[in-house]
Enzyme design. Structure first.
Site, PDB file in Angstrom:
ATOM      1  N   LYS A 181     -10.640  -0.734  10.385  1.00 24.42           N
ATOM      2  CA  LYS A 181     -10.782  -1.916   9.518  1.00 24.42           C
ATOM      3  C   LYS A 181     -11.121  -3.155  10.344  1.00 24.42           C
ATOM      4  O   LYS A 181     -11.283  -4.242   9.804  1.00 24.42           O
ATOM      5  CB  LYS A 181      -9.479  -2.152   8.745  1.00 24.42           C
ATOM      6  N   ASP A 234       3.025  -4.577   7.924  1.00 25.16           N
ATOM      7  CA  ASP A 234       1.799  -3.808   7.758  1.00 25.16           C
ATOM      8  C   ASP A 234       0.646  -4.797   7.932  1.00 25.16           C
ATOM      9  O   ASP A 234       0.346  -5.590   7.046  1.00 25.16           O
ATOM     10  CB  ASP A 234       1.794  -3.175   6.354  1.00 25.16           C
ATOM     11  N   GLN A 238      -4.529  -5.425   6.876  1.00 21.62           N
ATOM     12  CA  GLN A 238      -5.525  -6.372   6.345  1.00 21.62           C
ATOM     13  C   GLN A 238      -5.393  -7.756   6.977  1.00 21.62           C
ATOM     14  O   GLN A 238      -6.108  -8.673   6.578  1.00 21.62           O
ATOM     15  CB  GLN A 238      -5.383  -6.509   4.816  1.00 21.62           C
ATOM     16  N   CYS A 246      -4.722   2.382  -3.687  1.00 22.67           N
ATOM     17  CA  CYS A 246      -3.462   2.892  -3.105  1.00 22.67           C
ATOM     18  C   CYS A 246      -2.318   1.911  -3.326  1.00 22.67           C
ATOM     19  O   CYS A 246      -1.434   1.765  -2.474  1.00 22.67           O
ATOM     20  CB  CYS A 246      -3.600   3.213  -1.621  1.00 22.67           C
ATOM     21  N   HIS A 269       0.881  -1.174   0.000  1.00 26.42           N
ATOM     22  CA  HIS A 269       0.000   0.000   0.000  1.00 26.42           C
ATOM     23  C   HIS A 269       0.919   1.224   0.000  1.00 26.42           C
ATOM     24  O   HIS A 269       2.021   1.171   0.559  1.00 26.42           O
ATOM     25  CB  HIS A 269      -0.839  -0.045   1.280  1.00 26.42           C
TER      26      HIS A 269
END
Ligand code: PLP
Length: 411
Positions: A225, A199, A202, A365, A122
């Protein structure tokens, strides 16, 4: 038993109708919906406990502090951190990664060093490292993509080398849904003495994530999220790494003692949290963690794997559509990113919206990734714990009608 119908009842927004049809929300990678338990926690906080934290001797302030710090403890436990002090509150994943770039990276990355990232980052986990590389003279290296748009592990040892200072990698790609083998990659980075940032935007919301098992220095994720409010996120930092880091923003709350010409820093993690924090939303995120744990992250992952397999089977039958990412469900999250030559993703998104189906269209993104895949944009349906097979059927039915409509003009 996983009772998706009962879960759906907790999410007031899911009973909305658009254009006379029930809402099918498939844009969870952008942001998740909120259960009543989270909405109630916010109302309860503002109704009964609102006060500033850490500074008041009065009861309300102490109660607010307990709720706020209690949420930190919940988040720490959720990702199996050793202690709550390893959780720094931020606004979101983007701010978490920037915090590392502006503190740890400034002090540790020099000319000649290498920062290694995956080809599916991202922009939040790419642009900060471009900046660090530019300012320090370090080199930014991008690992290669495999044929199936997963990570090409065959060349990994040419990328993670003795020059690597930081490996910064996305756990689950928001662009194509690939799950990266972060534990294996972290072990390679450790061997060459590099730091590891994951990261988890997700992954943390969708599957059990254990920072100790992965053995990372940093894990960044966003509350919004994972059923929590917007405006609150977290950065996990391993204690020994956090202790060496200089503050990010300076001012109130992050100091212990201040003189006219100097100041000393507060304890961890407050040293990294200047100013009045986002108290209510941290409490809301704590309620989201309670909710997710109540259902069980393993169960949520299983539900999404089953749903993804169901969707992959249905997509196989639509010839005009190319689905990105690995096809094995254990190597992917519940993200279905696809492209067709028949209709531009934005037109498709608008068509589906008239059927009350919310998907994301665009570059997500991840512009460099989209370029590598040979497209400028894709359509992306992303799943979560409250989605159903019937909703996948709605998506597939609407998609087929859209392909007919934009293909030969028939409905
Ligand atoms: N990383 C990944 C993999 C994401 O999917 C996102 C958001 O879509 C981000 C980072 C940025 O998250 P935020 O906008 O909450 O900072």
């Amino acid at each position: 038993m996983y009772d998706v119908k009962k879960i759906r009842e907790d999410f007031p927004i899911l009973s909305r109708e658009l254009y006379g049809k029930p809402l099918v929300y498939l844009d969870n990678a952008a942001t998740s919906q909120k259960p009543r338990q989270v909405i109630d926690a916010l109302t309860d906080y503002y109704t009964n406990y609102n006060a500033n934290v850490h500074r008041g001797v009065h009861t309300l302030s102490q109660e607010a502090t307990d709720l706020y710090e209690g949420a930190r403890t919940k988040v720490a436990r959720f990702i199996n951190a050793d202690e709550p002090e390893e959780i720094v509150w931020t606004r979101n994943t983007t701010e978490s990664i920037n915090l590392v770039a502006h503190t740890w990276a400034k002090a540790n990355i020099q000319a000649g060093d290498e920062i290694v990232v995956t080809p599916m980052e991202h922009h939040s986990n790419l642009v900060p490292w471009q900046q660090v590389a530019r300012e320090s003279g370090a080199k930014l290296r991008i690992m290669p993509l495999a044929e199936d748009a997963g990570l090409d592990m065959s060349q990994i040892d040419q990328y993670i080398t003795s020059r690597t200072k930081l490996l910064a990698m996305v756990h689950v790609s928001n662009g194509i849904g690939a799950v990266n083998p972060v534990k294996e990659l972290a072990a390679k980075a450790r061997k060459v003495g590099a730091a590891v940032l994951v990261d988890g935007a997700q992954s943390v919301p969708h599957m059990p994530v254990d920072v100790k098992d992965i053995d990372c220095d940093f894990m960044a994720f966003s509350g919004h999220k994972m059923l929590g409010p917007t405006g609150i996120g977290a950065l996990y930092v391993k204690r020994e790494t956090l202790e060496e880091m200089d503050p990010f923003l300076t001012g109130g709350e992050m100091v212990l003692e201040v003189w006219y010409d100097r100041a000393s820093w507060n304890d961890l993690p407050m040293r990294f949290e200047a100013g009045t924090p986002n108290i209510a939303d941290a409490v809301g995120l704590g309620a989201a963690v309670d909710y997710l744990e109540g259902i069980g992250m393993e169960n949520i992952r299983q539900h999404e794997v089953q749903l993804t397999e169901y969707a992959l089977d249905a997509f196989k039958e639509i010839e005009a559509v190319d689905l990105f990412g690995p096809l094995e469900s254990e190597r992917r999250g519940g993200i279905l990113s696809f492209h067709t030559d028949i209709v531009h993703p934005h037109d498709l998104g608008t068509f589906l919206d008239r059927d009350a189906i919310a998907i994301r269209t665009g570059h997500h993104c991840t512009m460099p990734l989209m370029r590598s895949l040979g497209v400028v944009a894709s359509a992306r349906a992303s799943l979560y714990l409250y989605n159903t097979e019937e909703e996948i059927d709605c998506l597939v039915d609407s998609l087929k009608r859209a392909l007919r409509y934009f293909g030969d003009g028939t409905r």
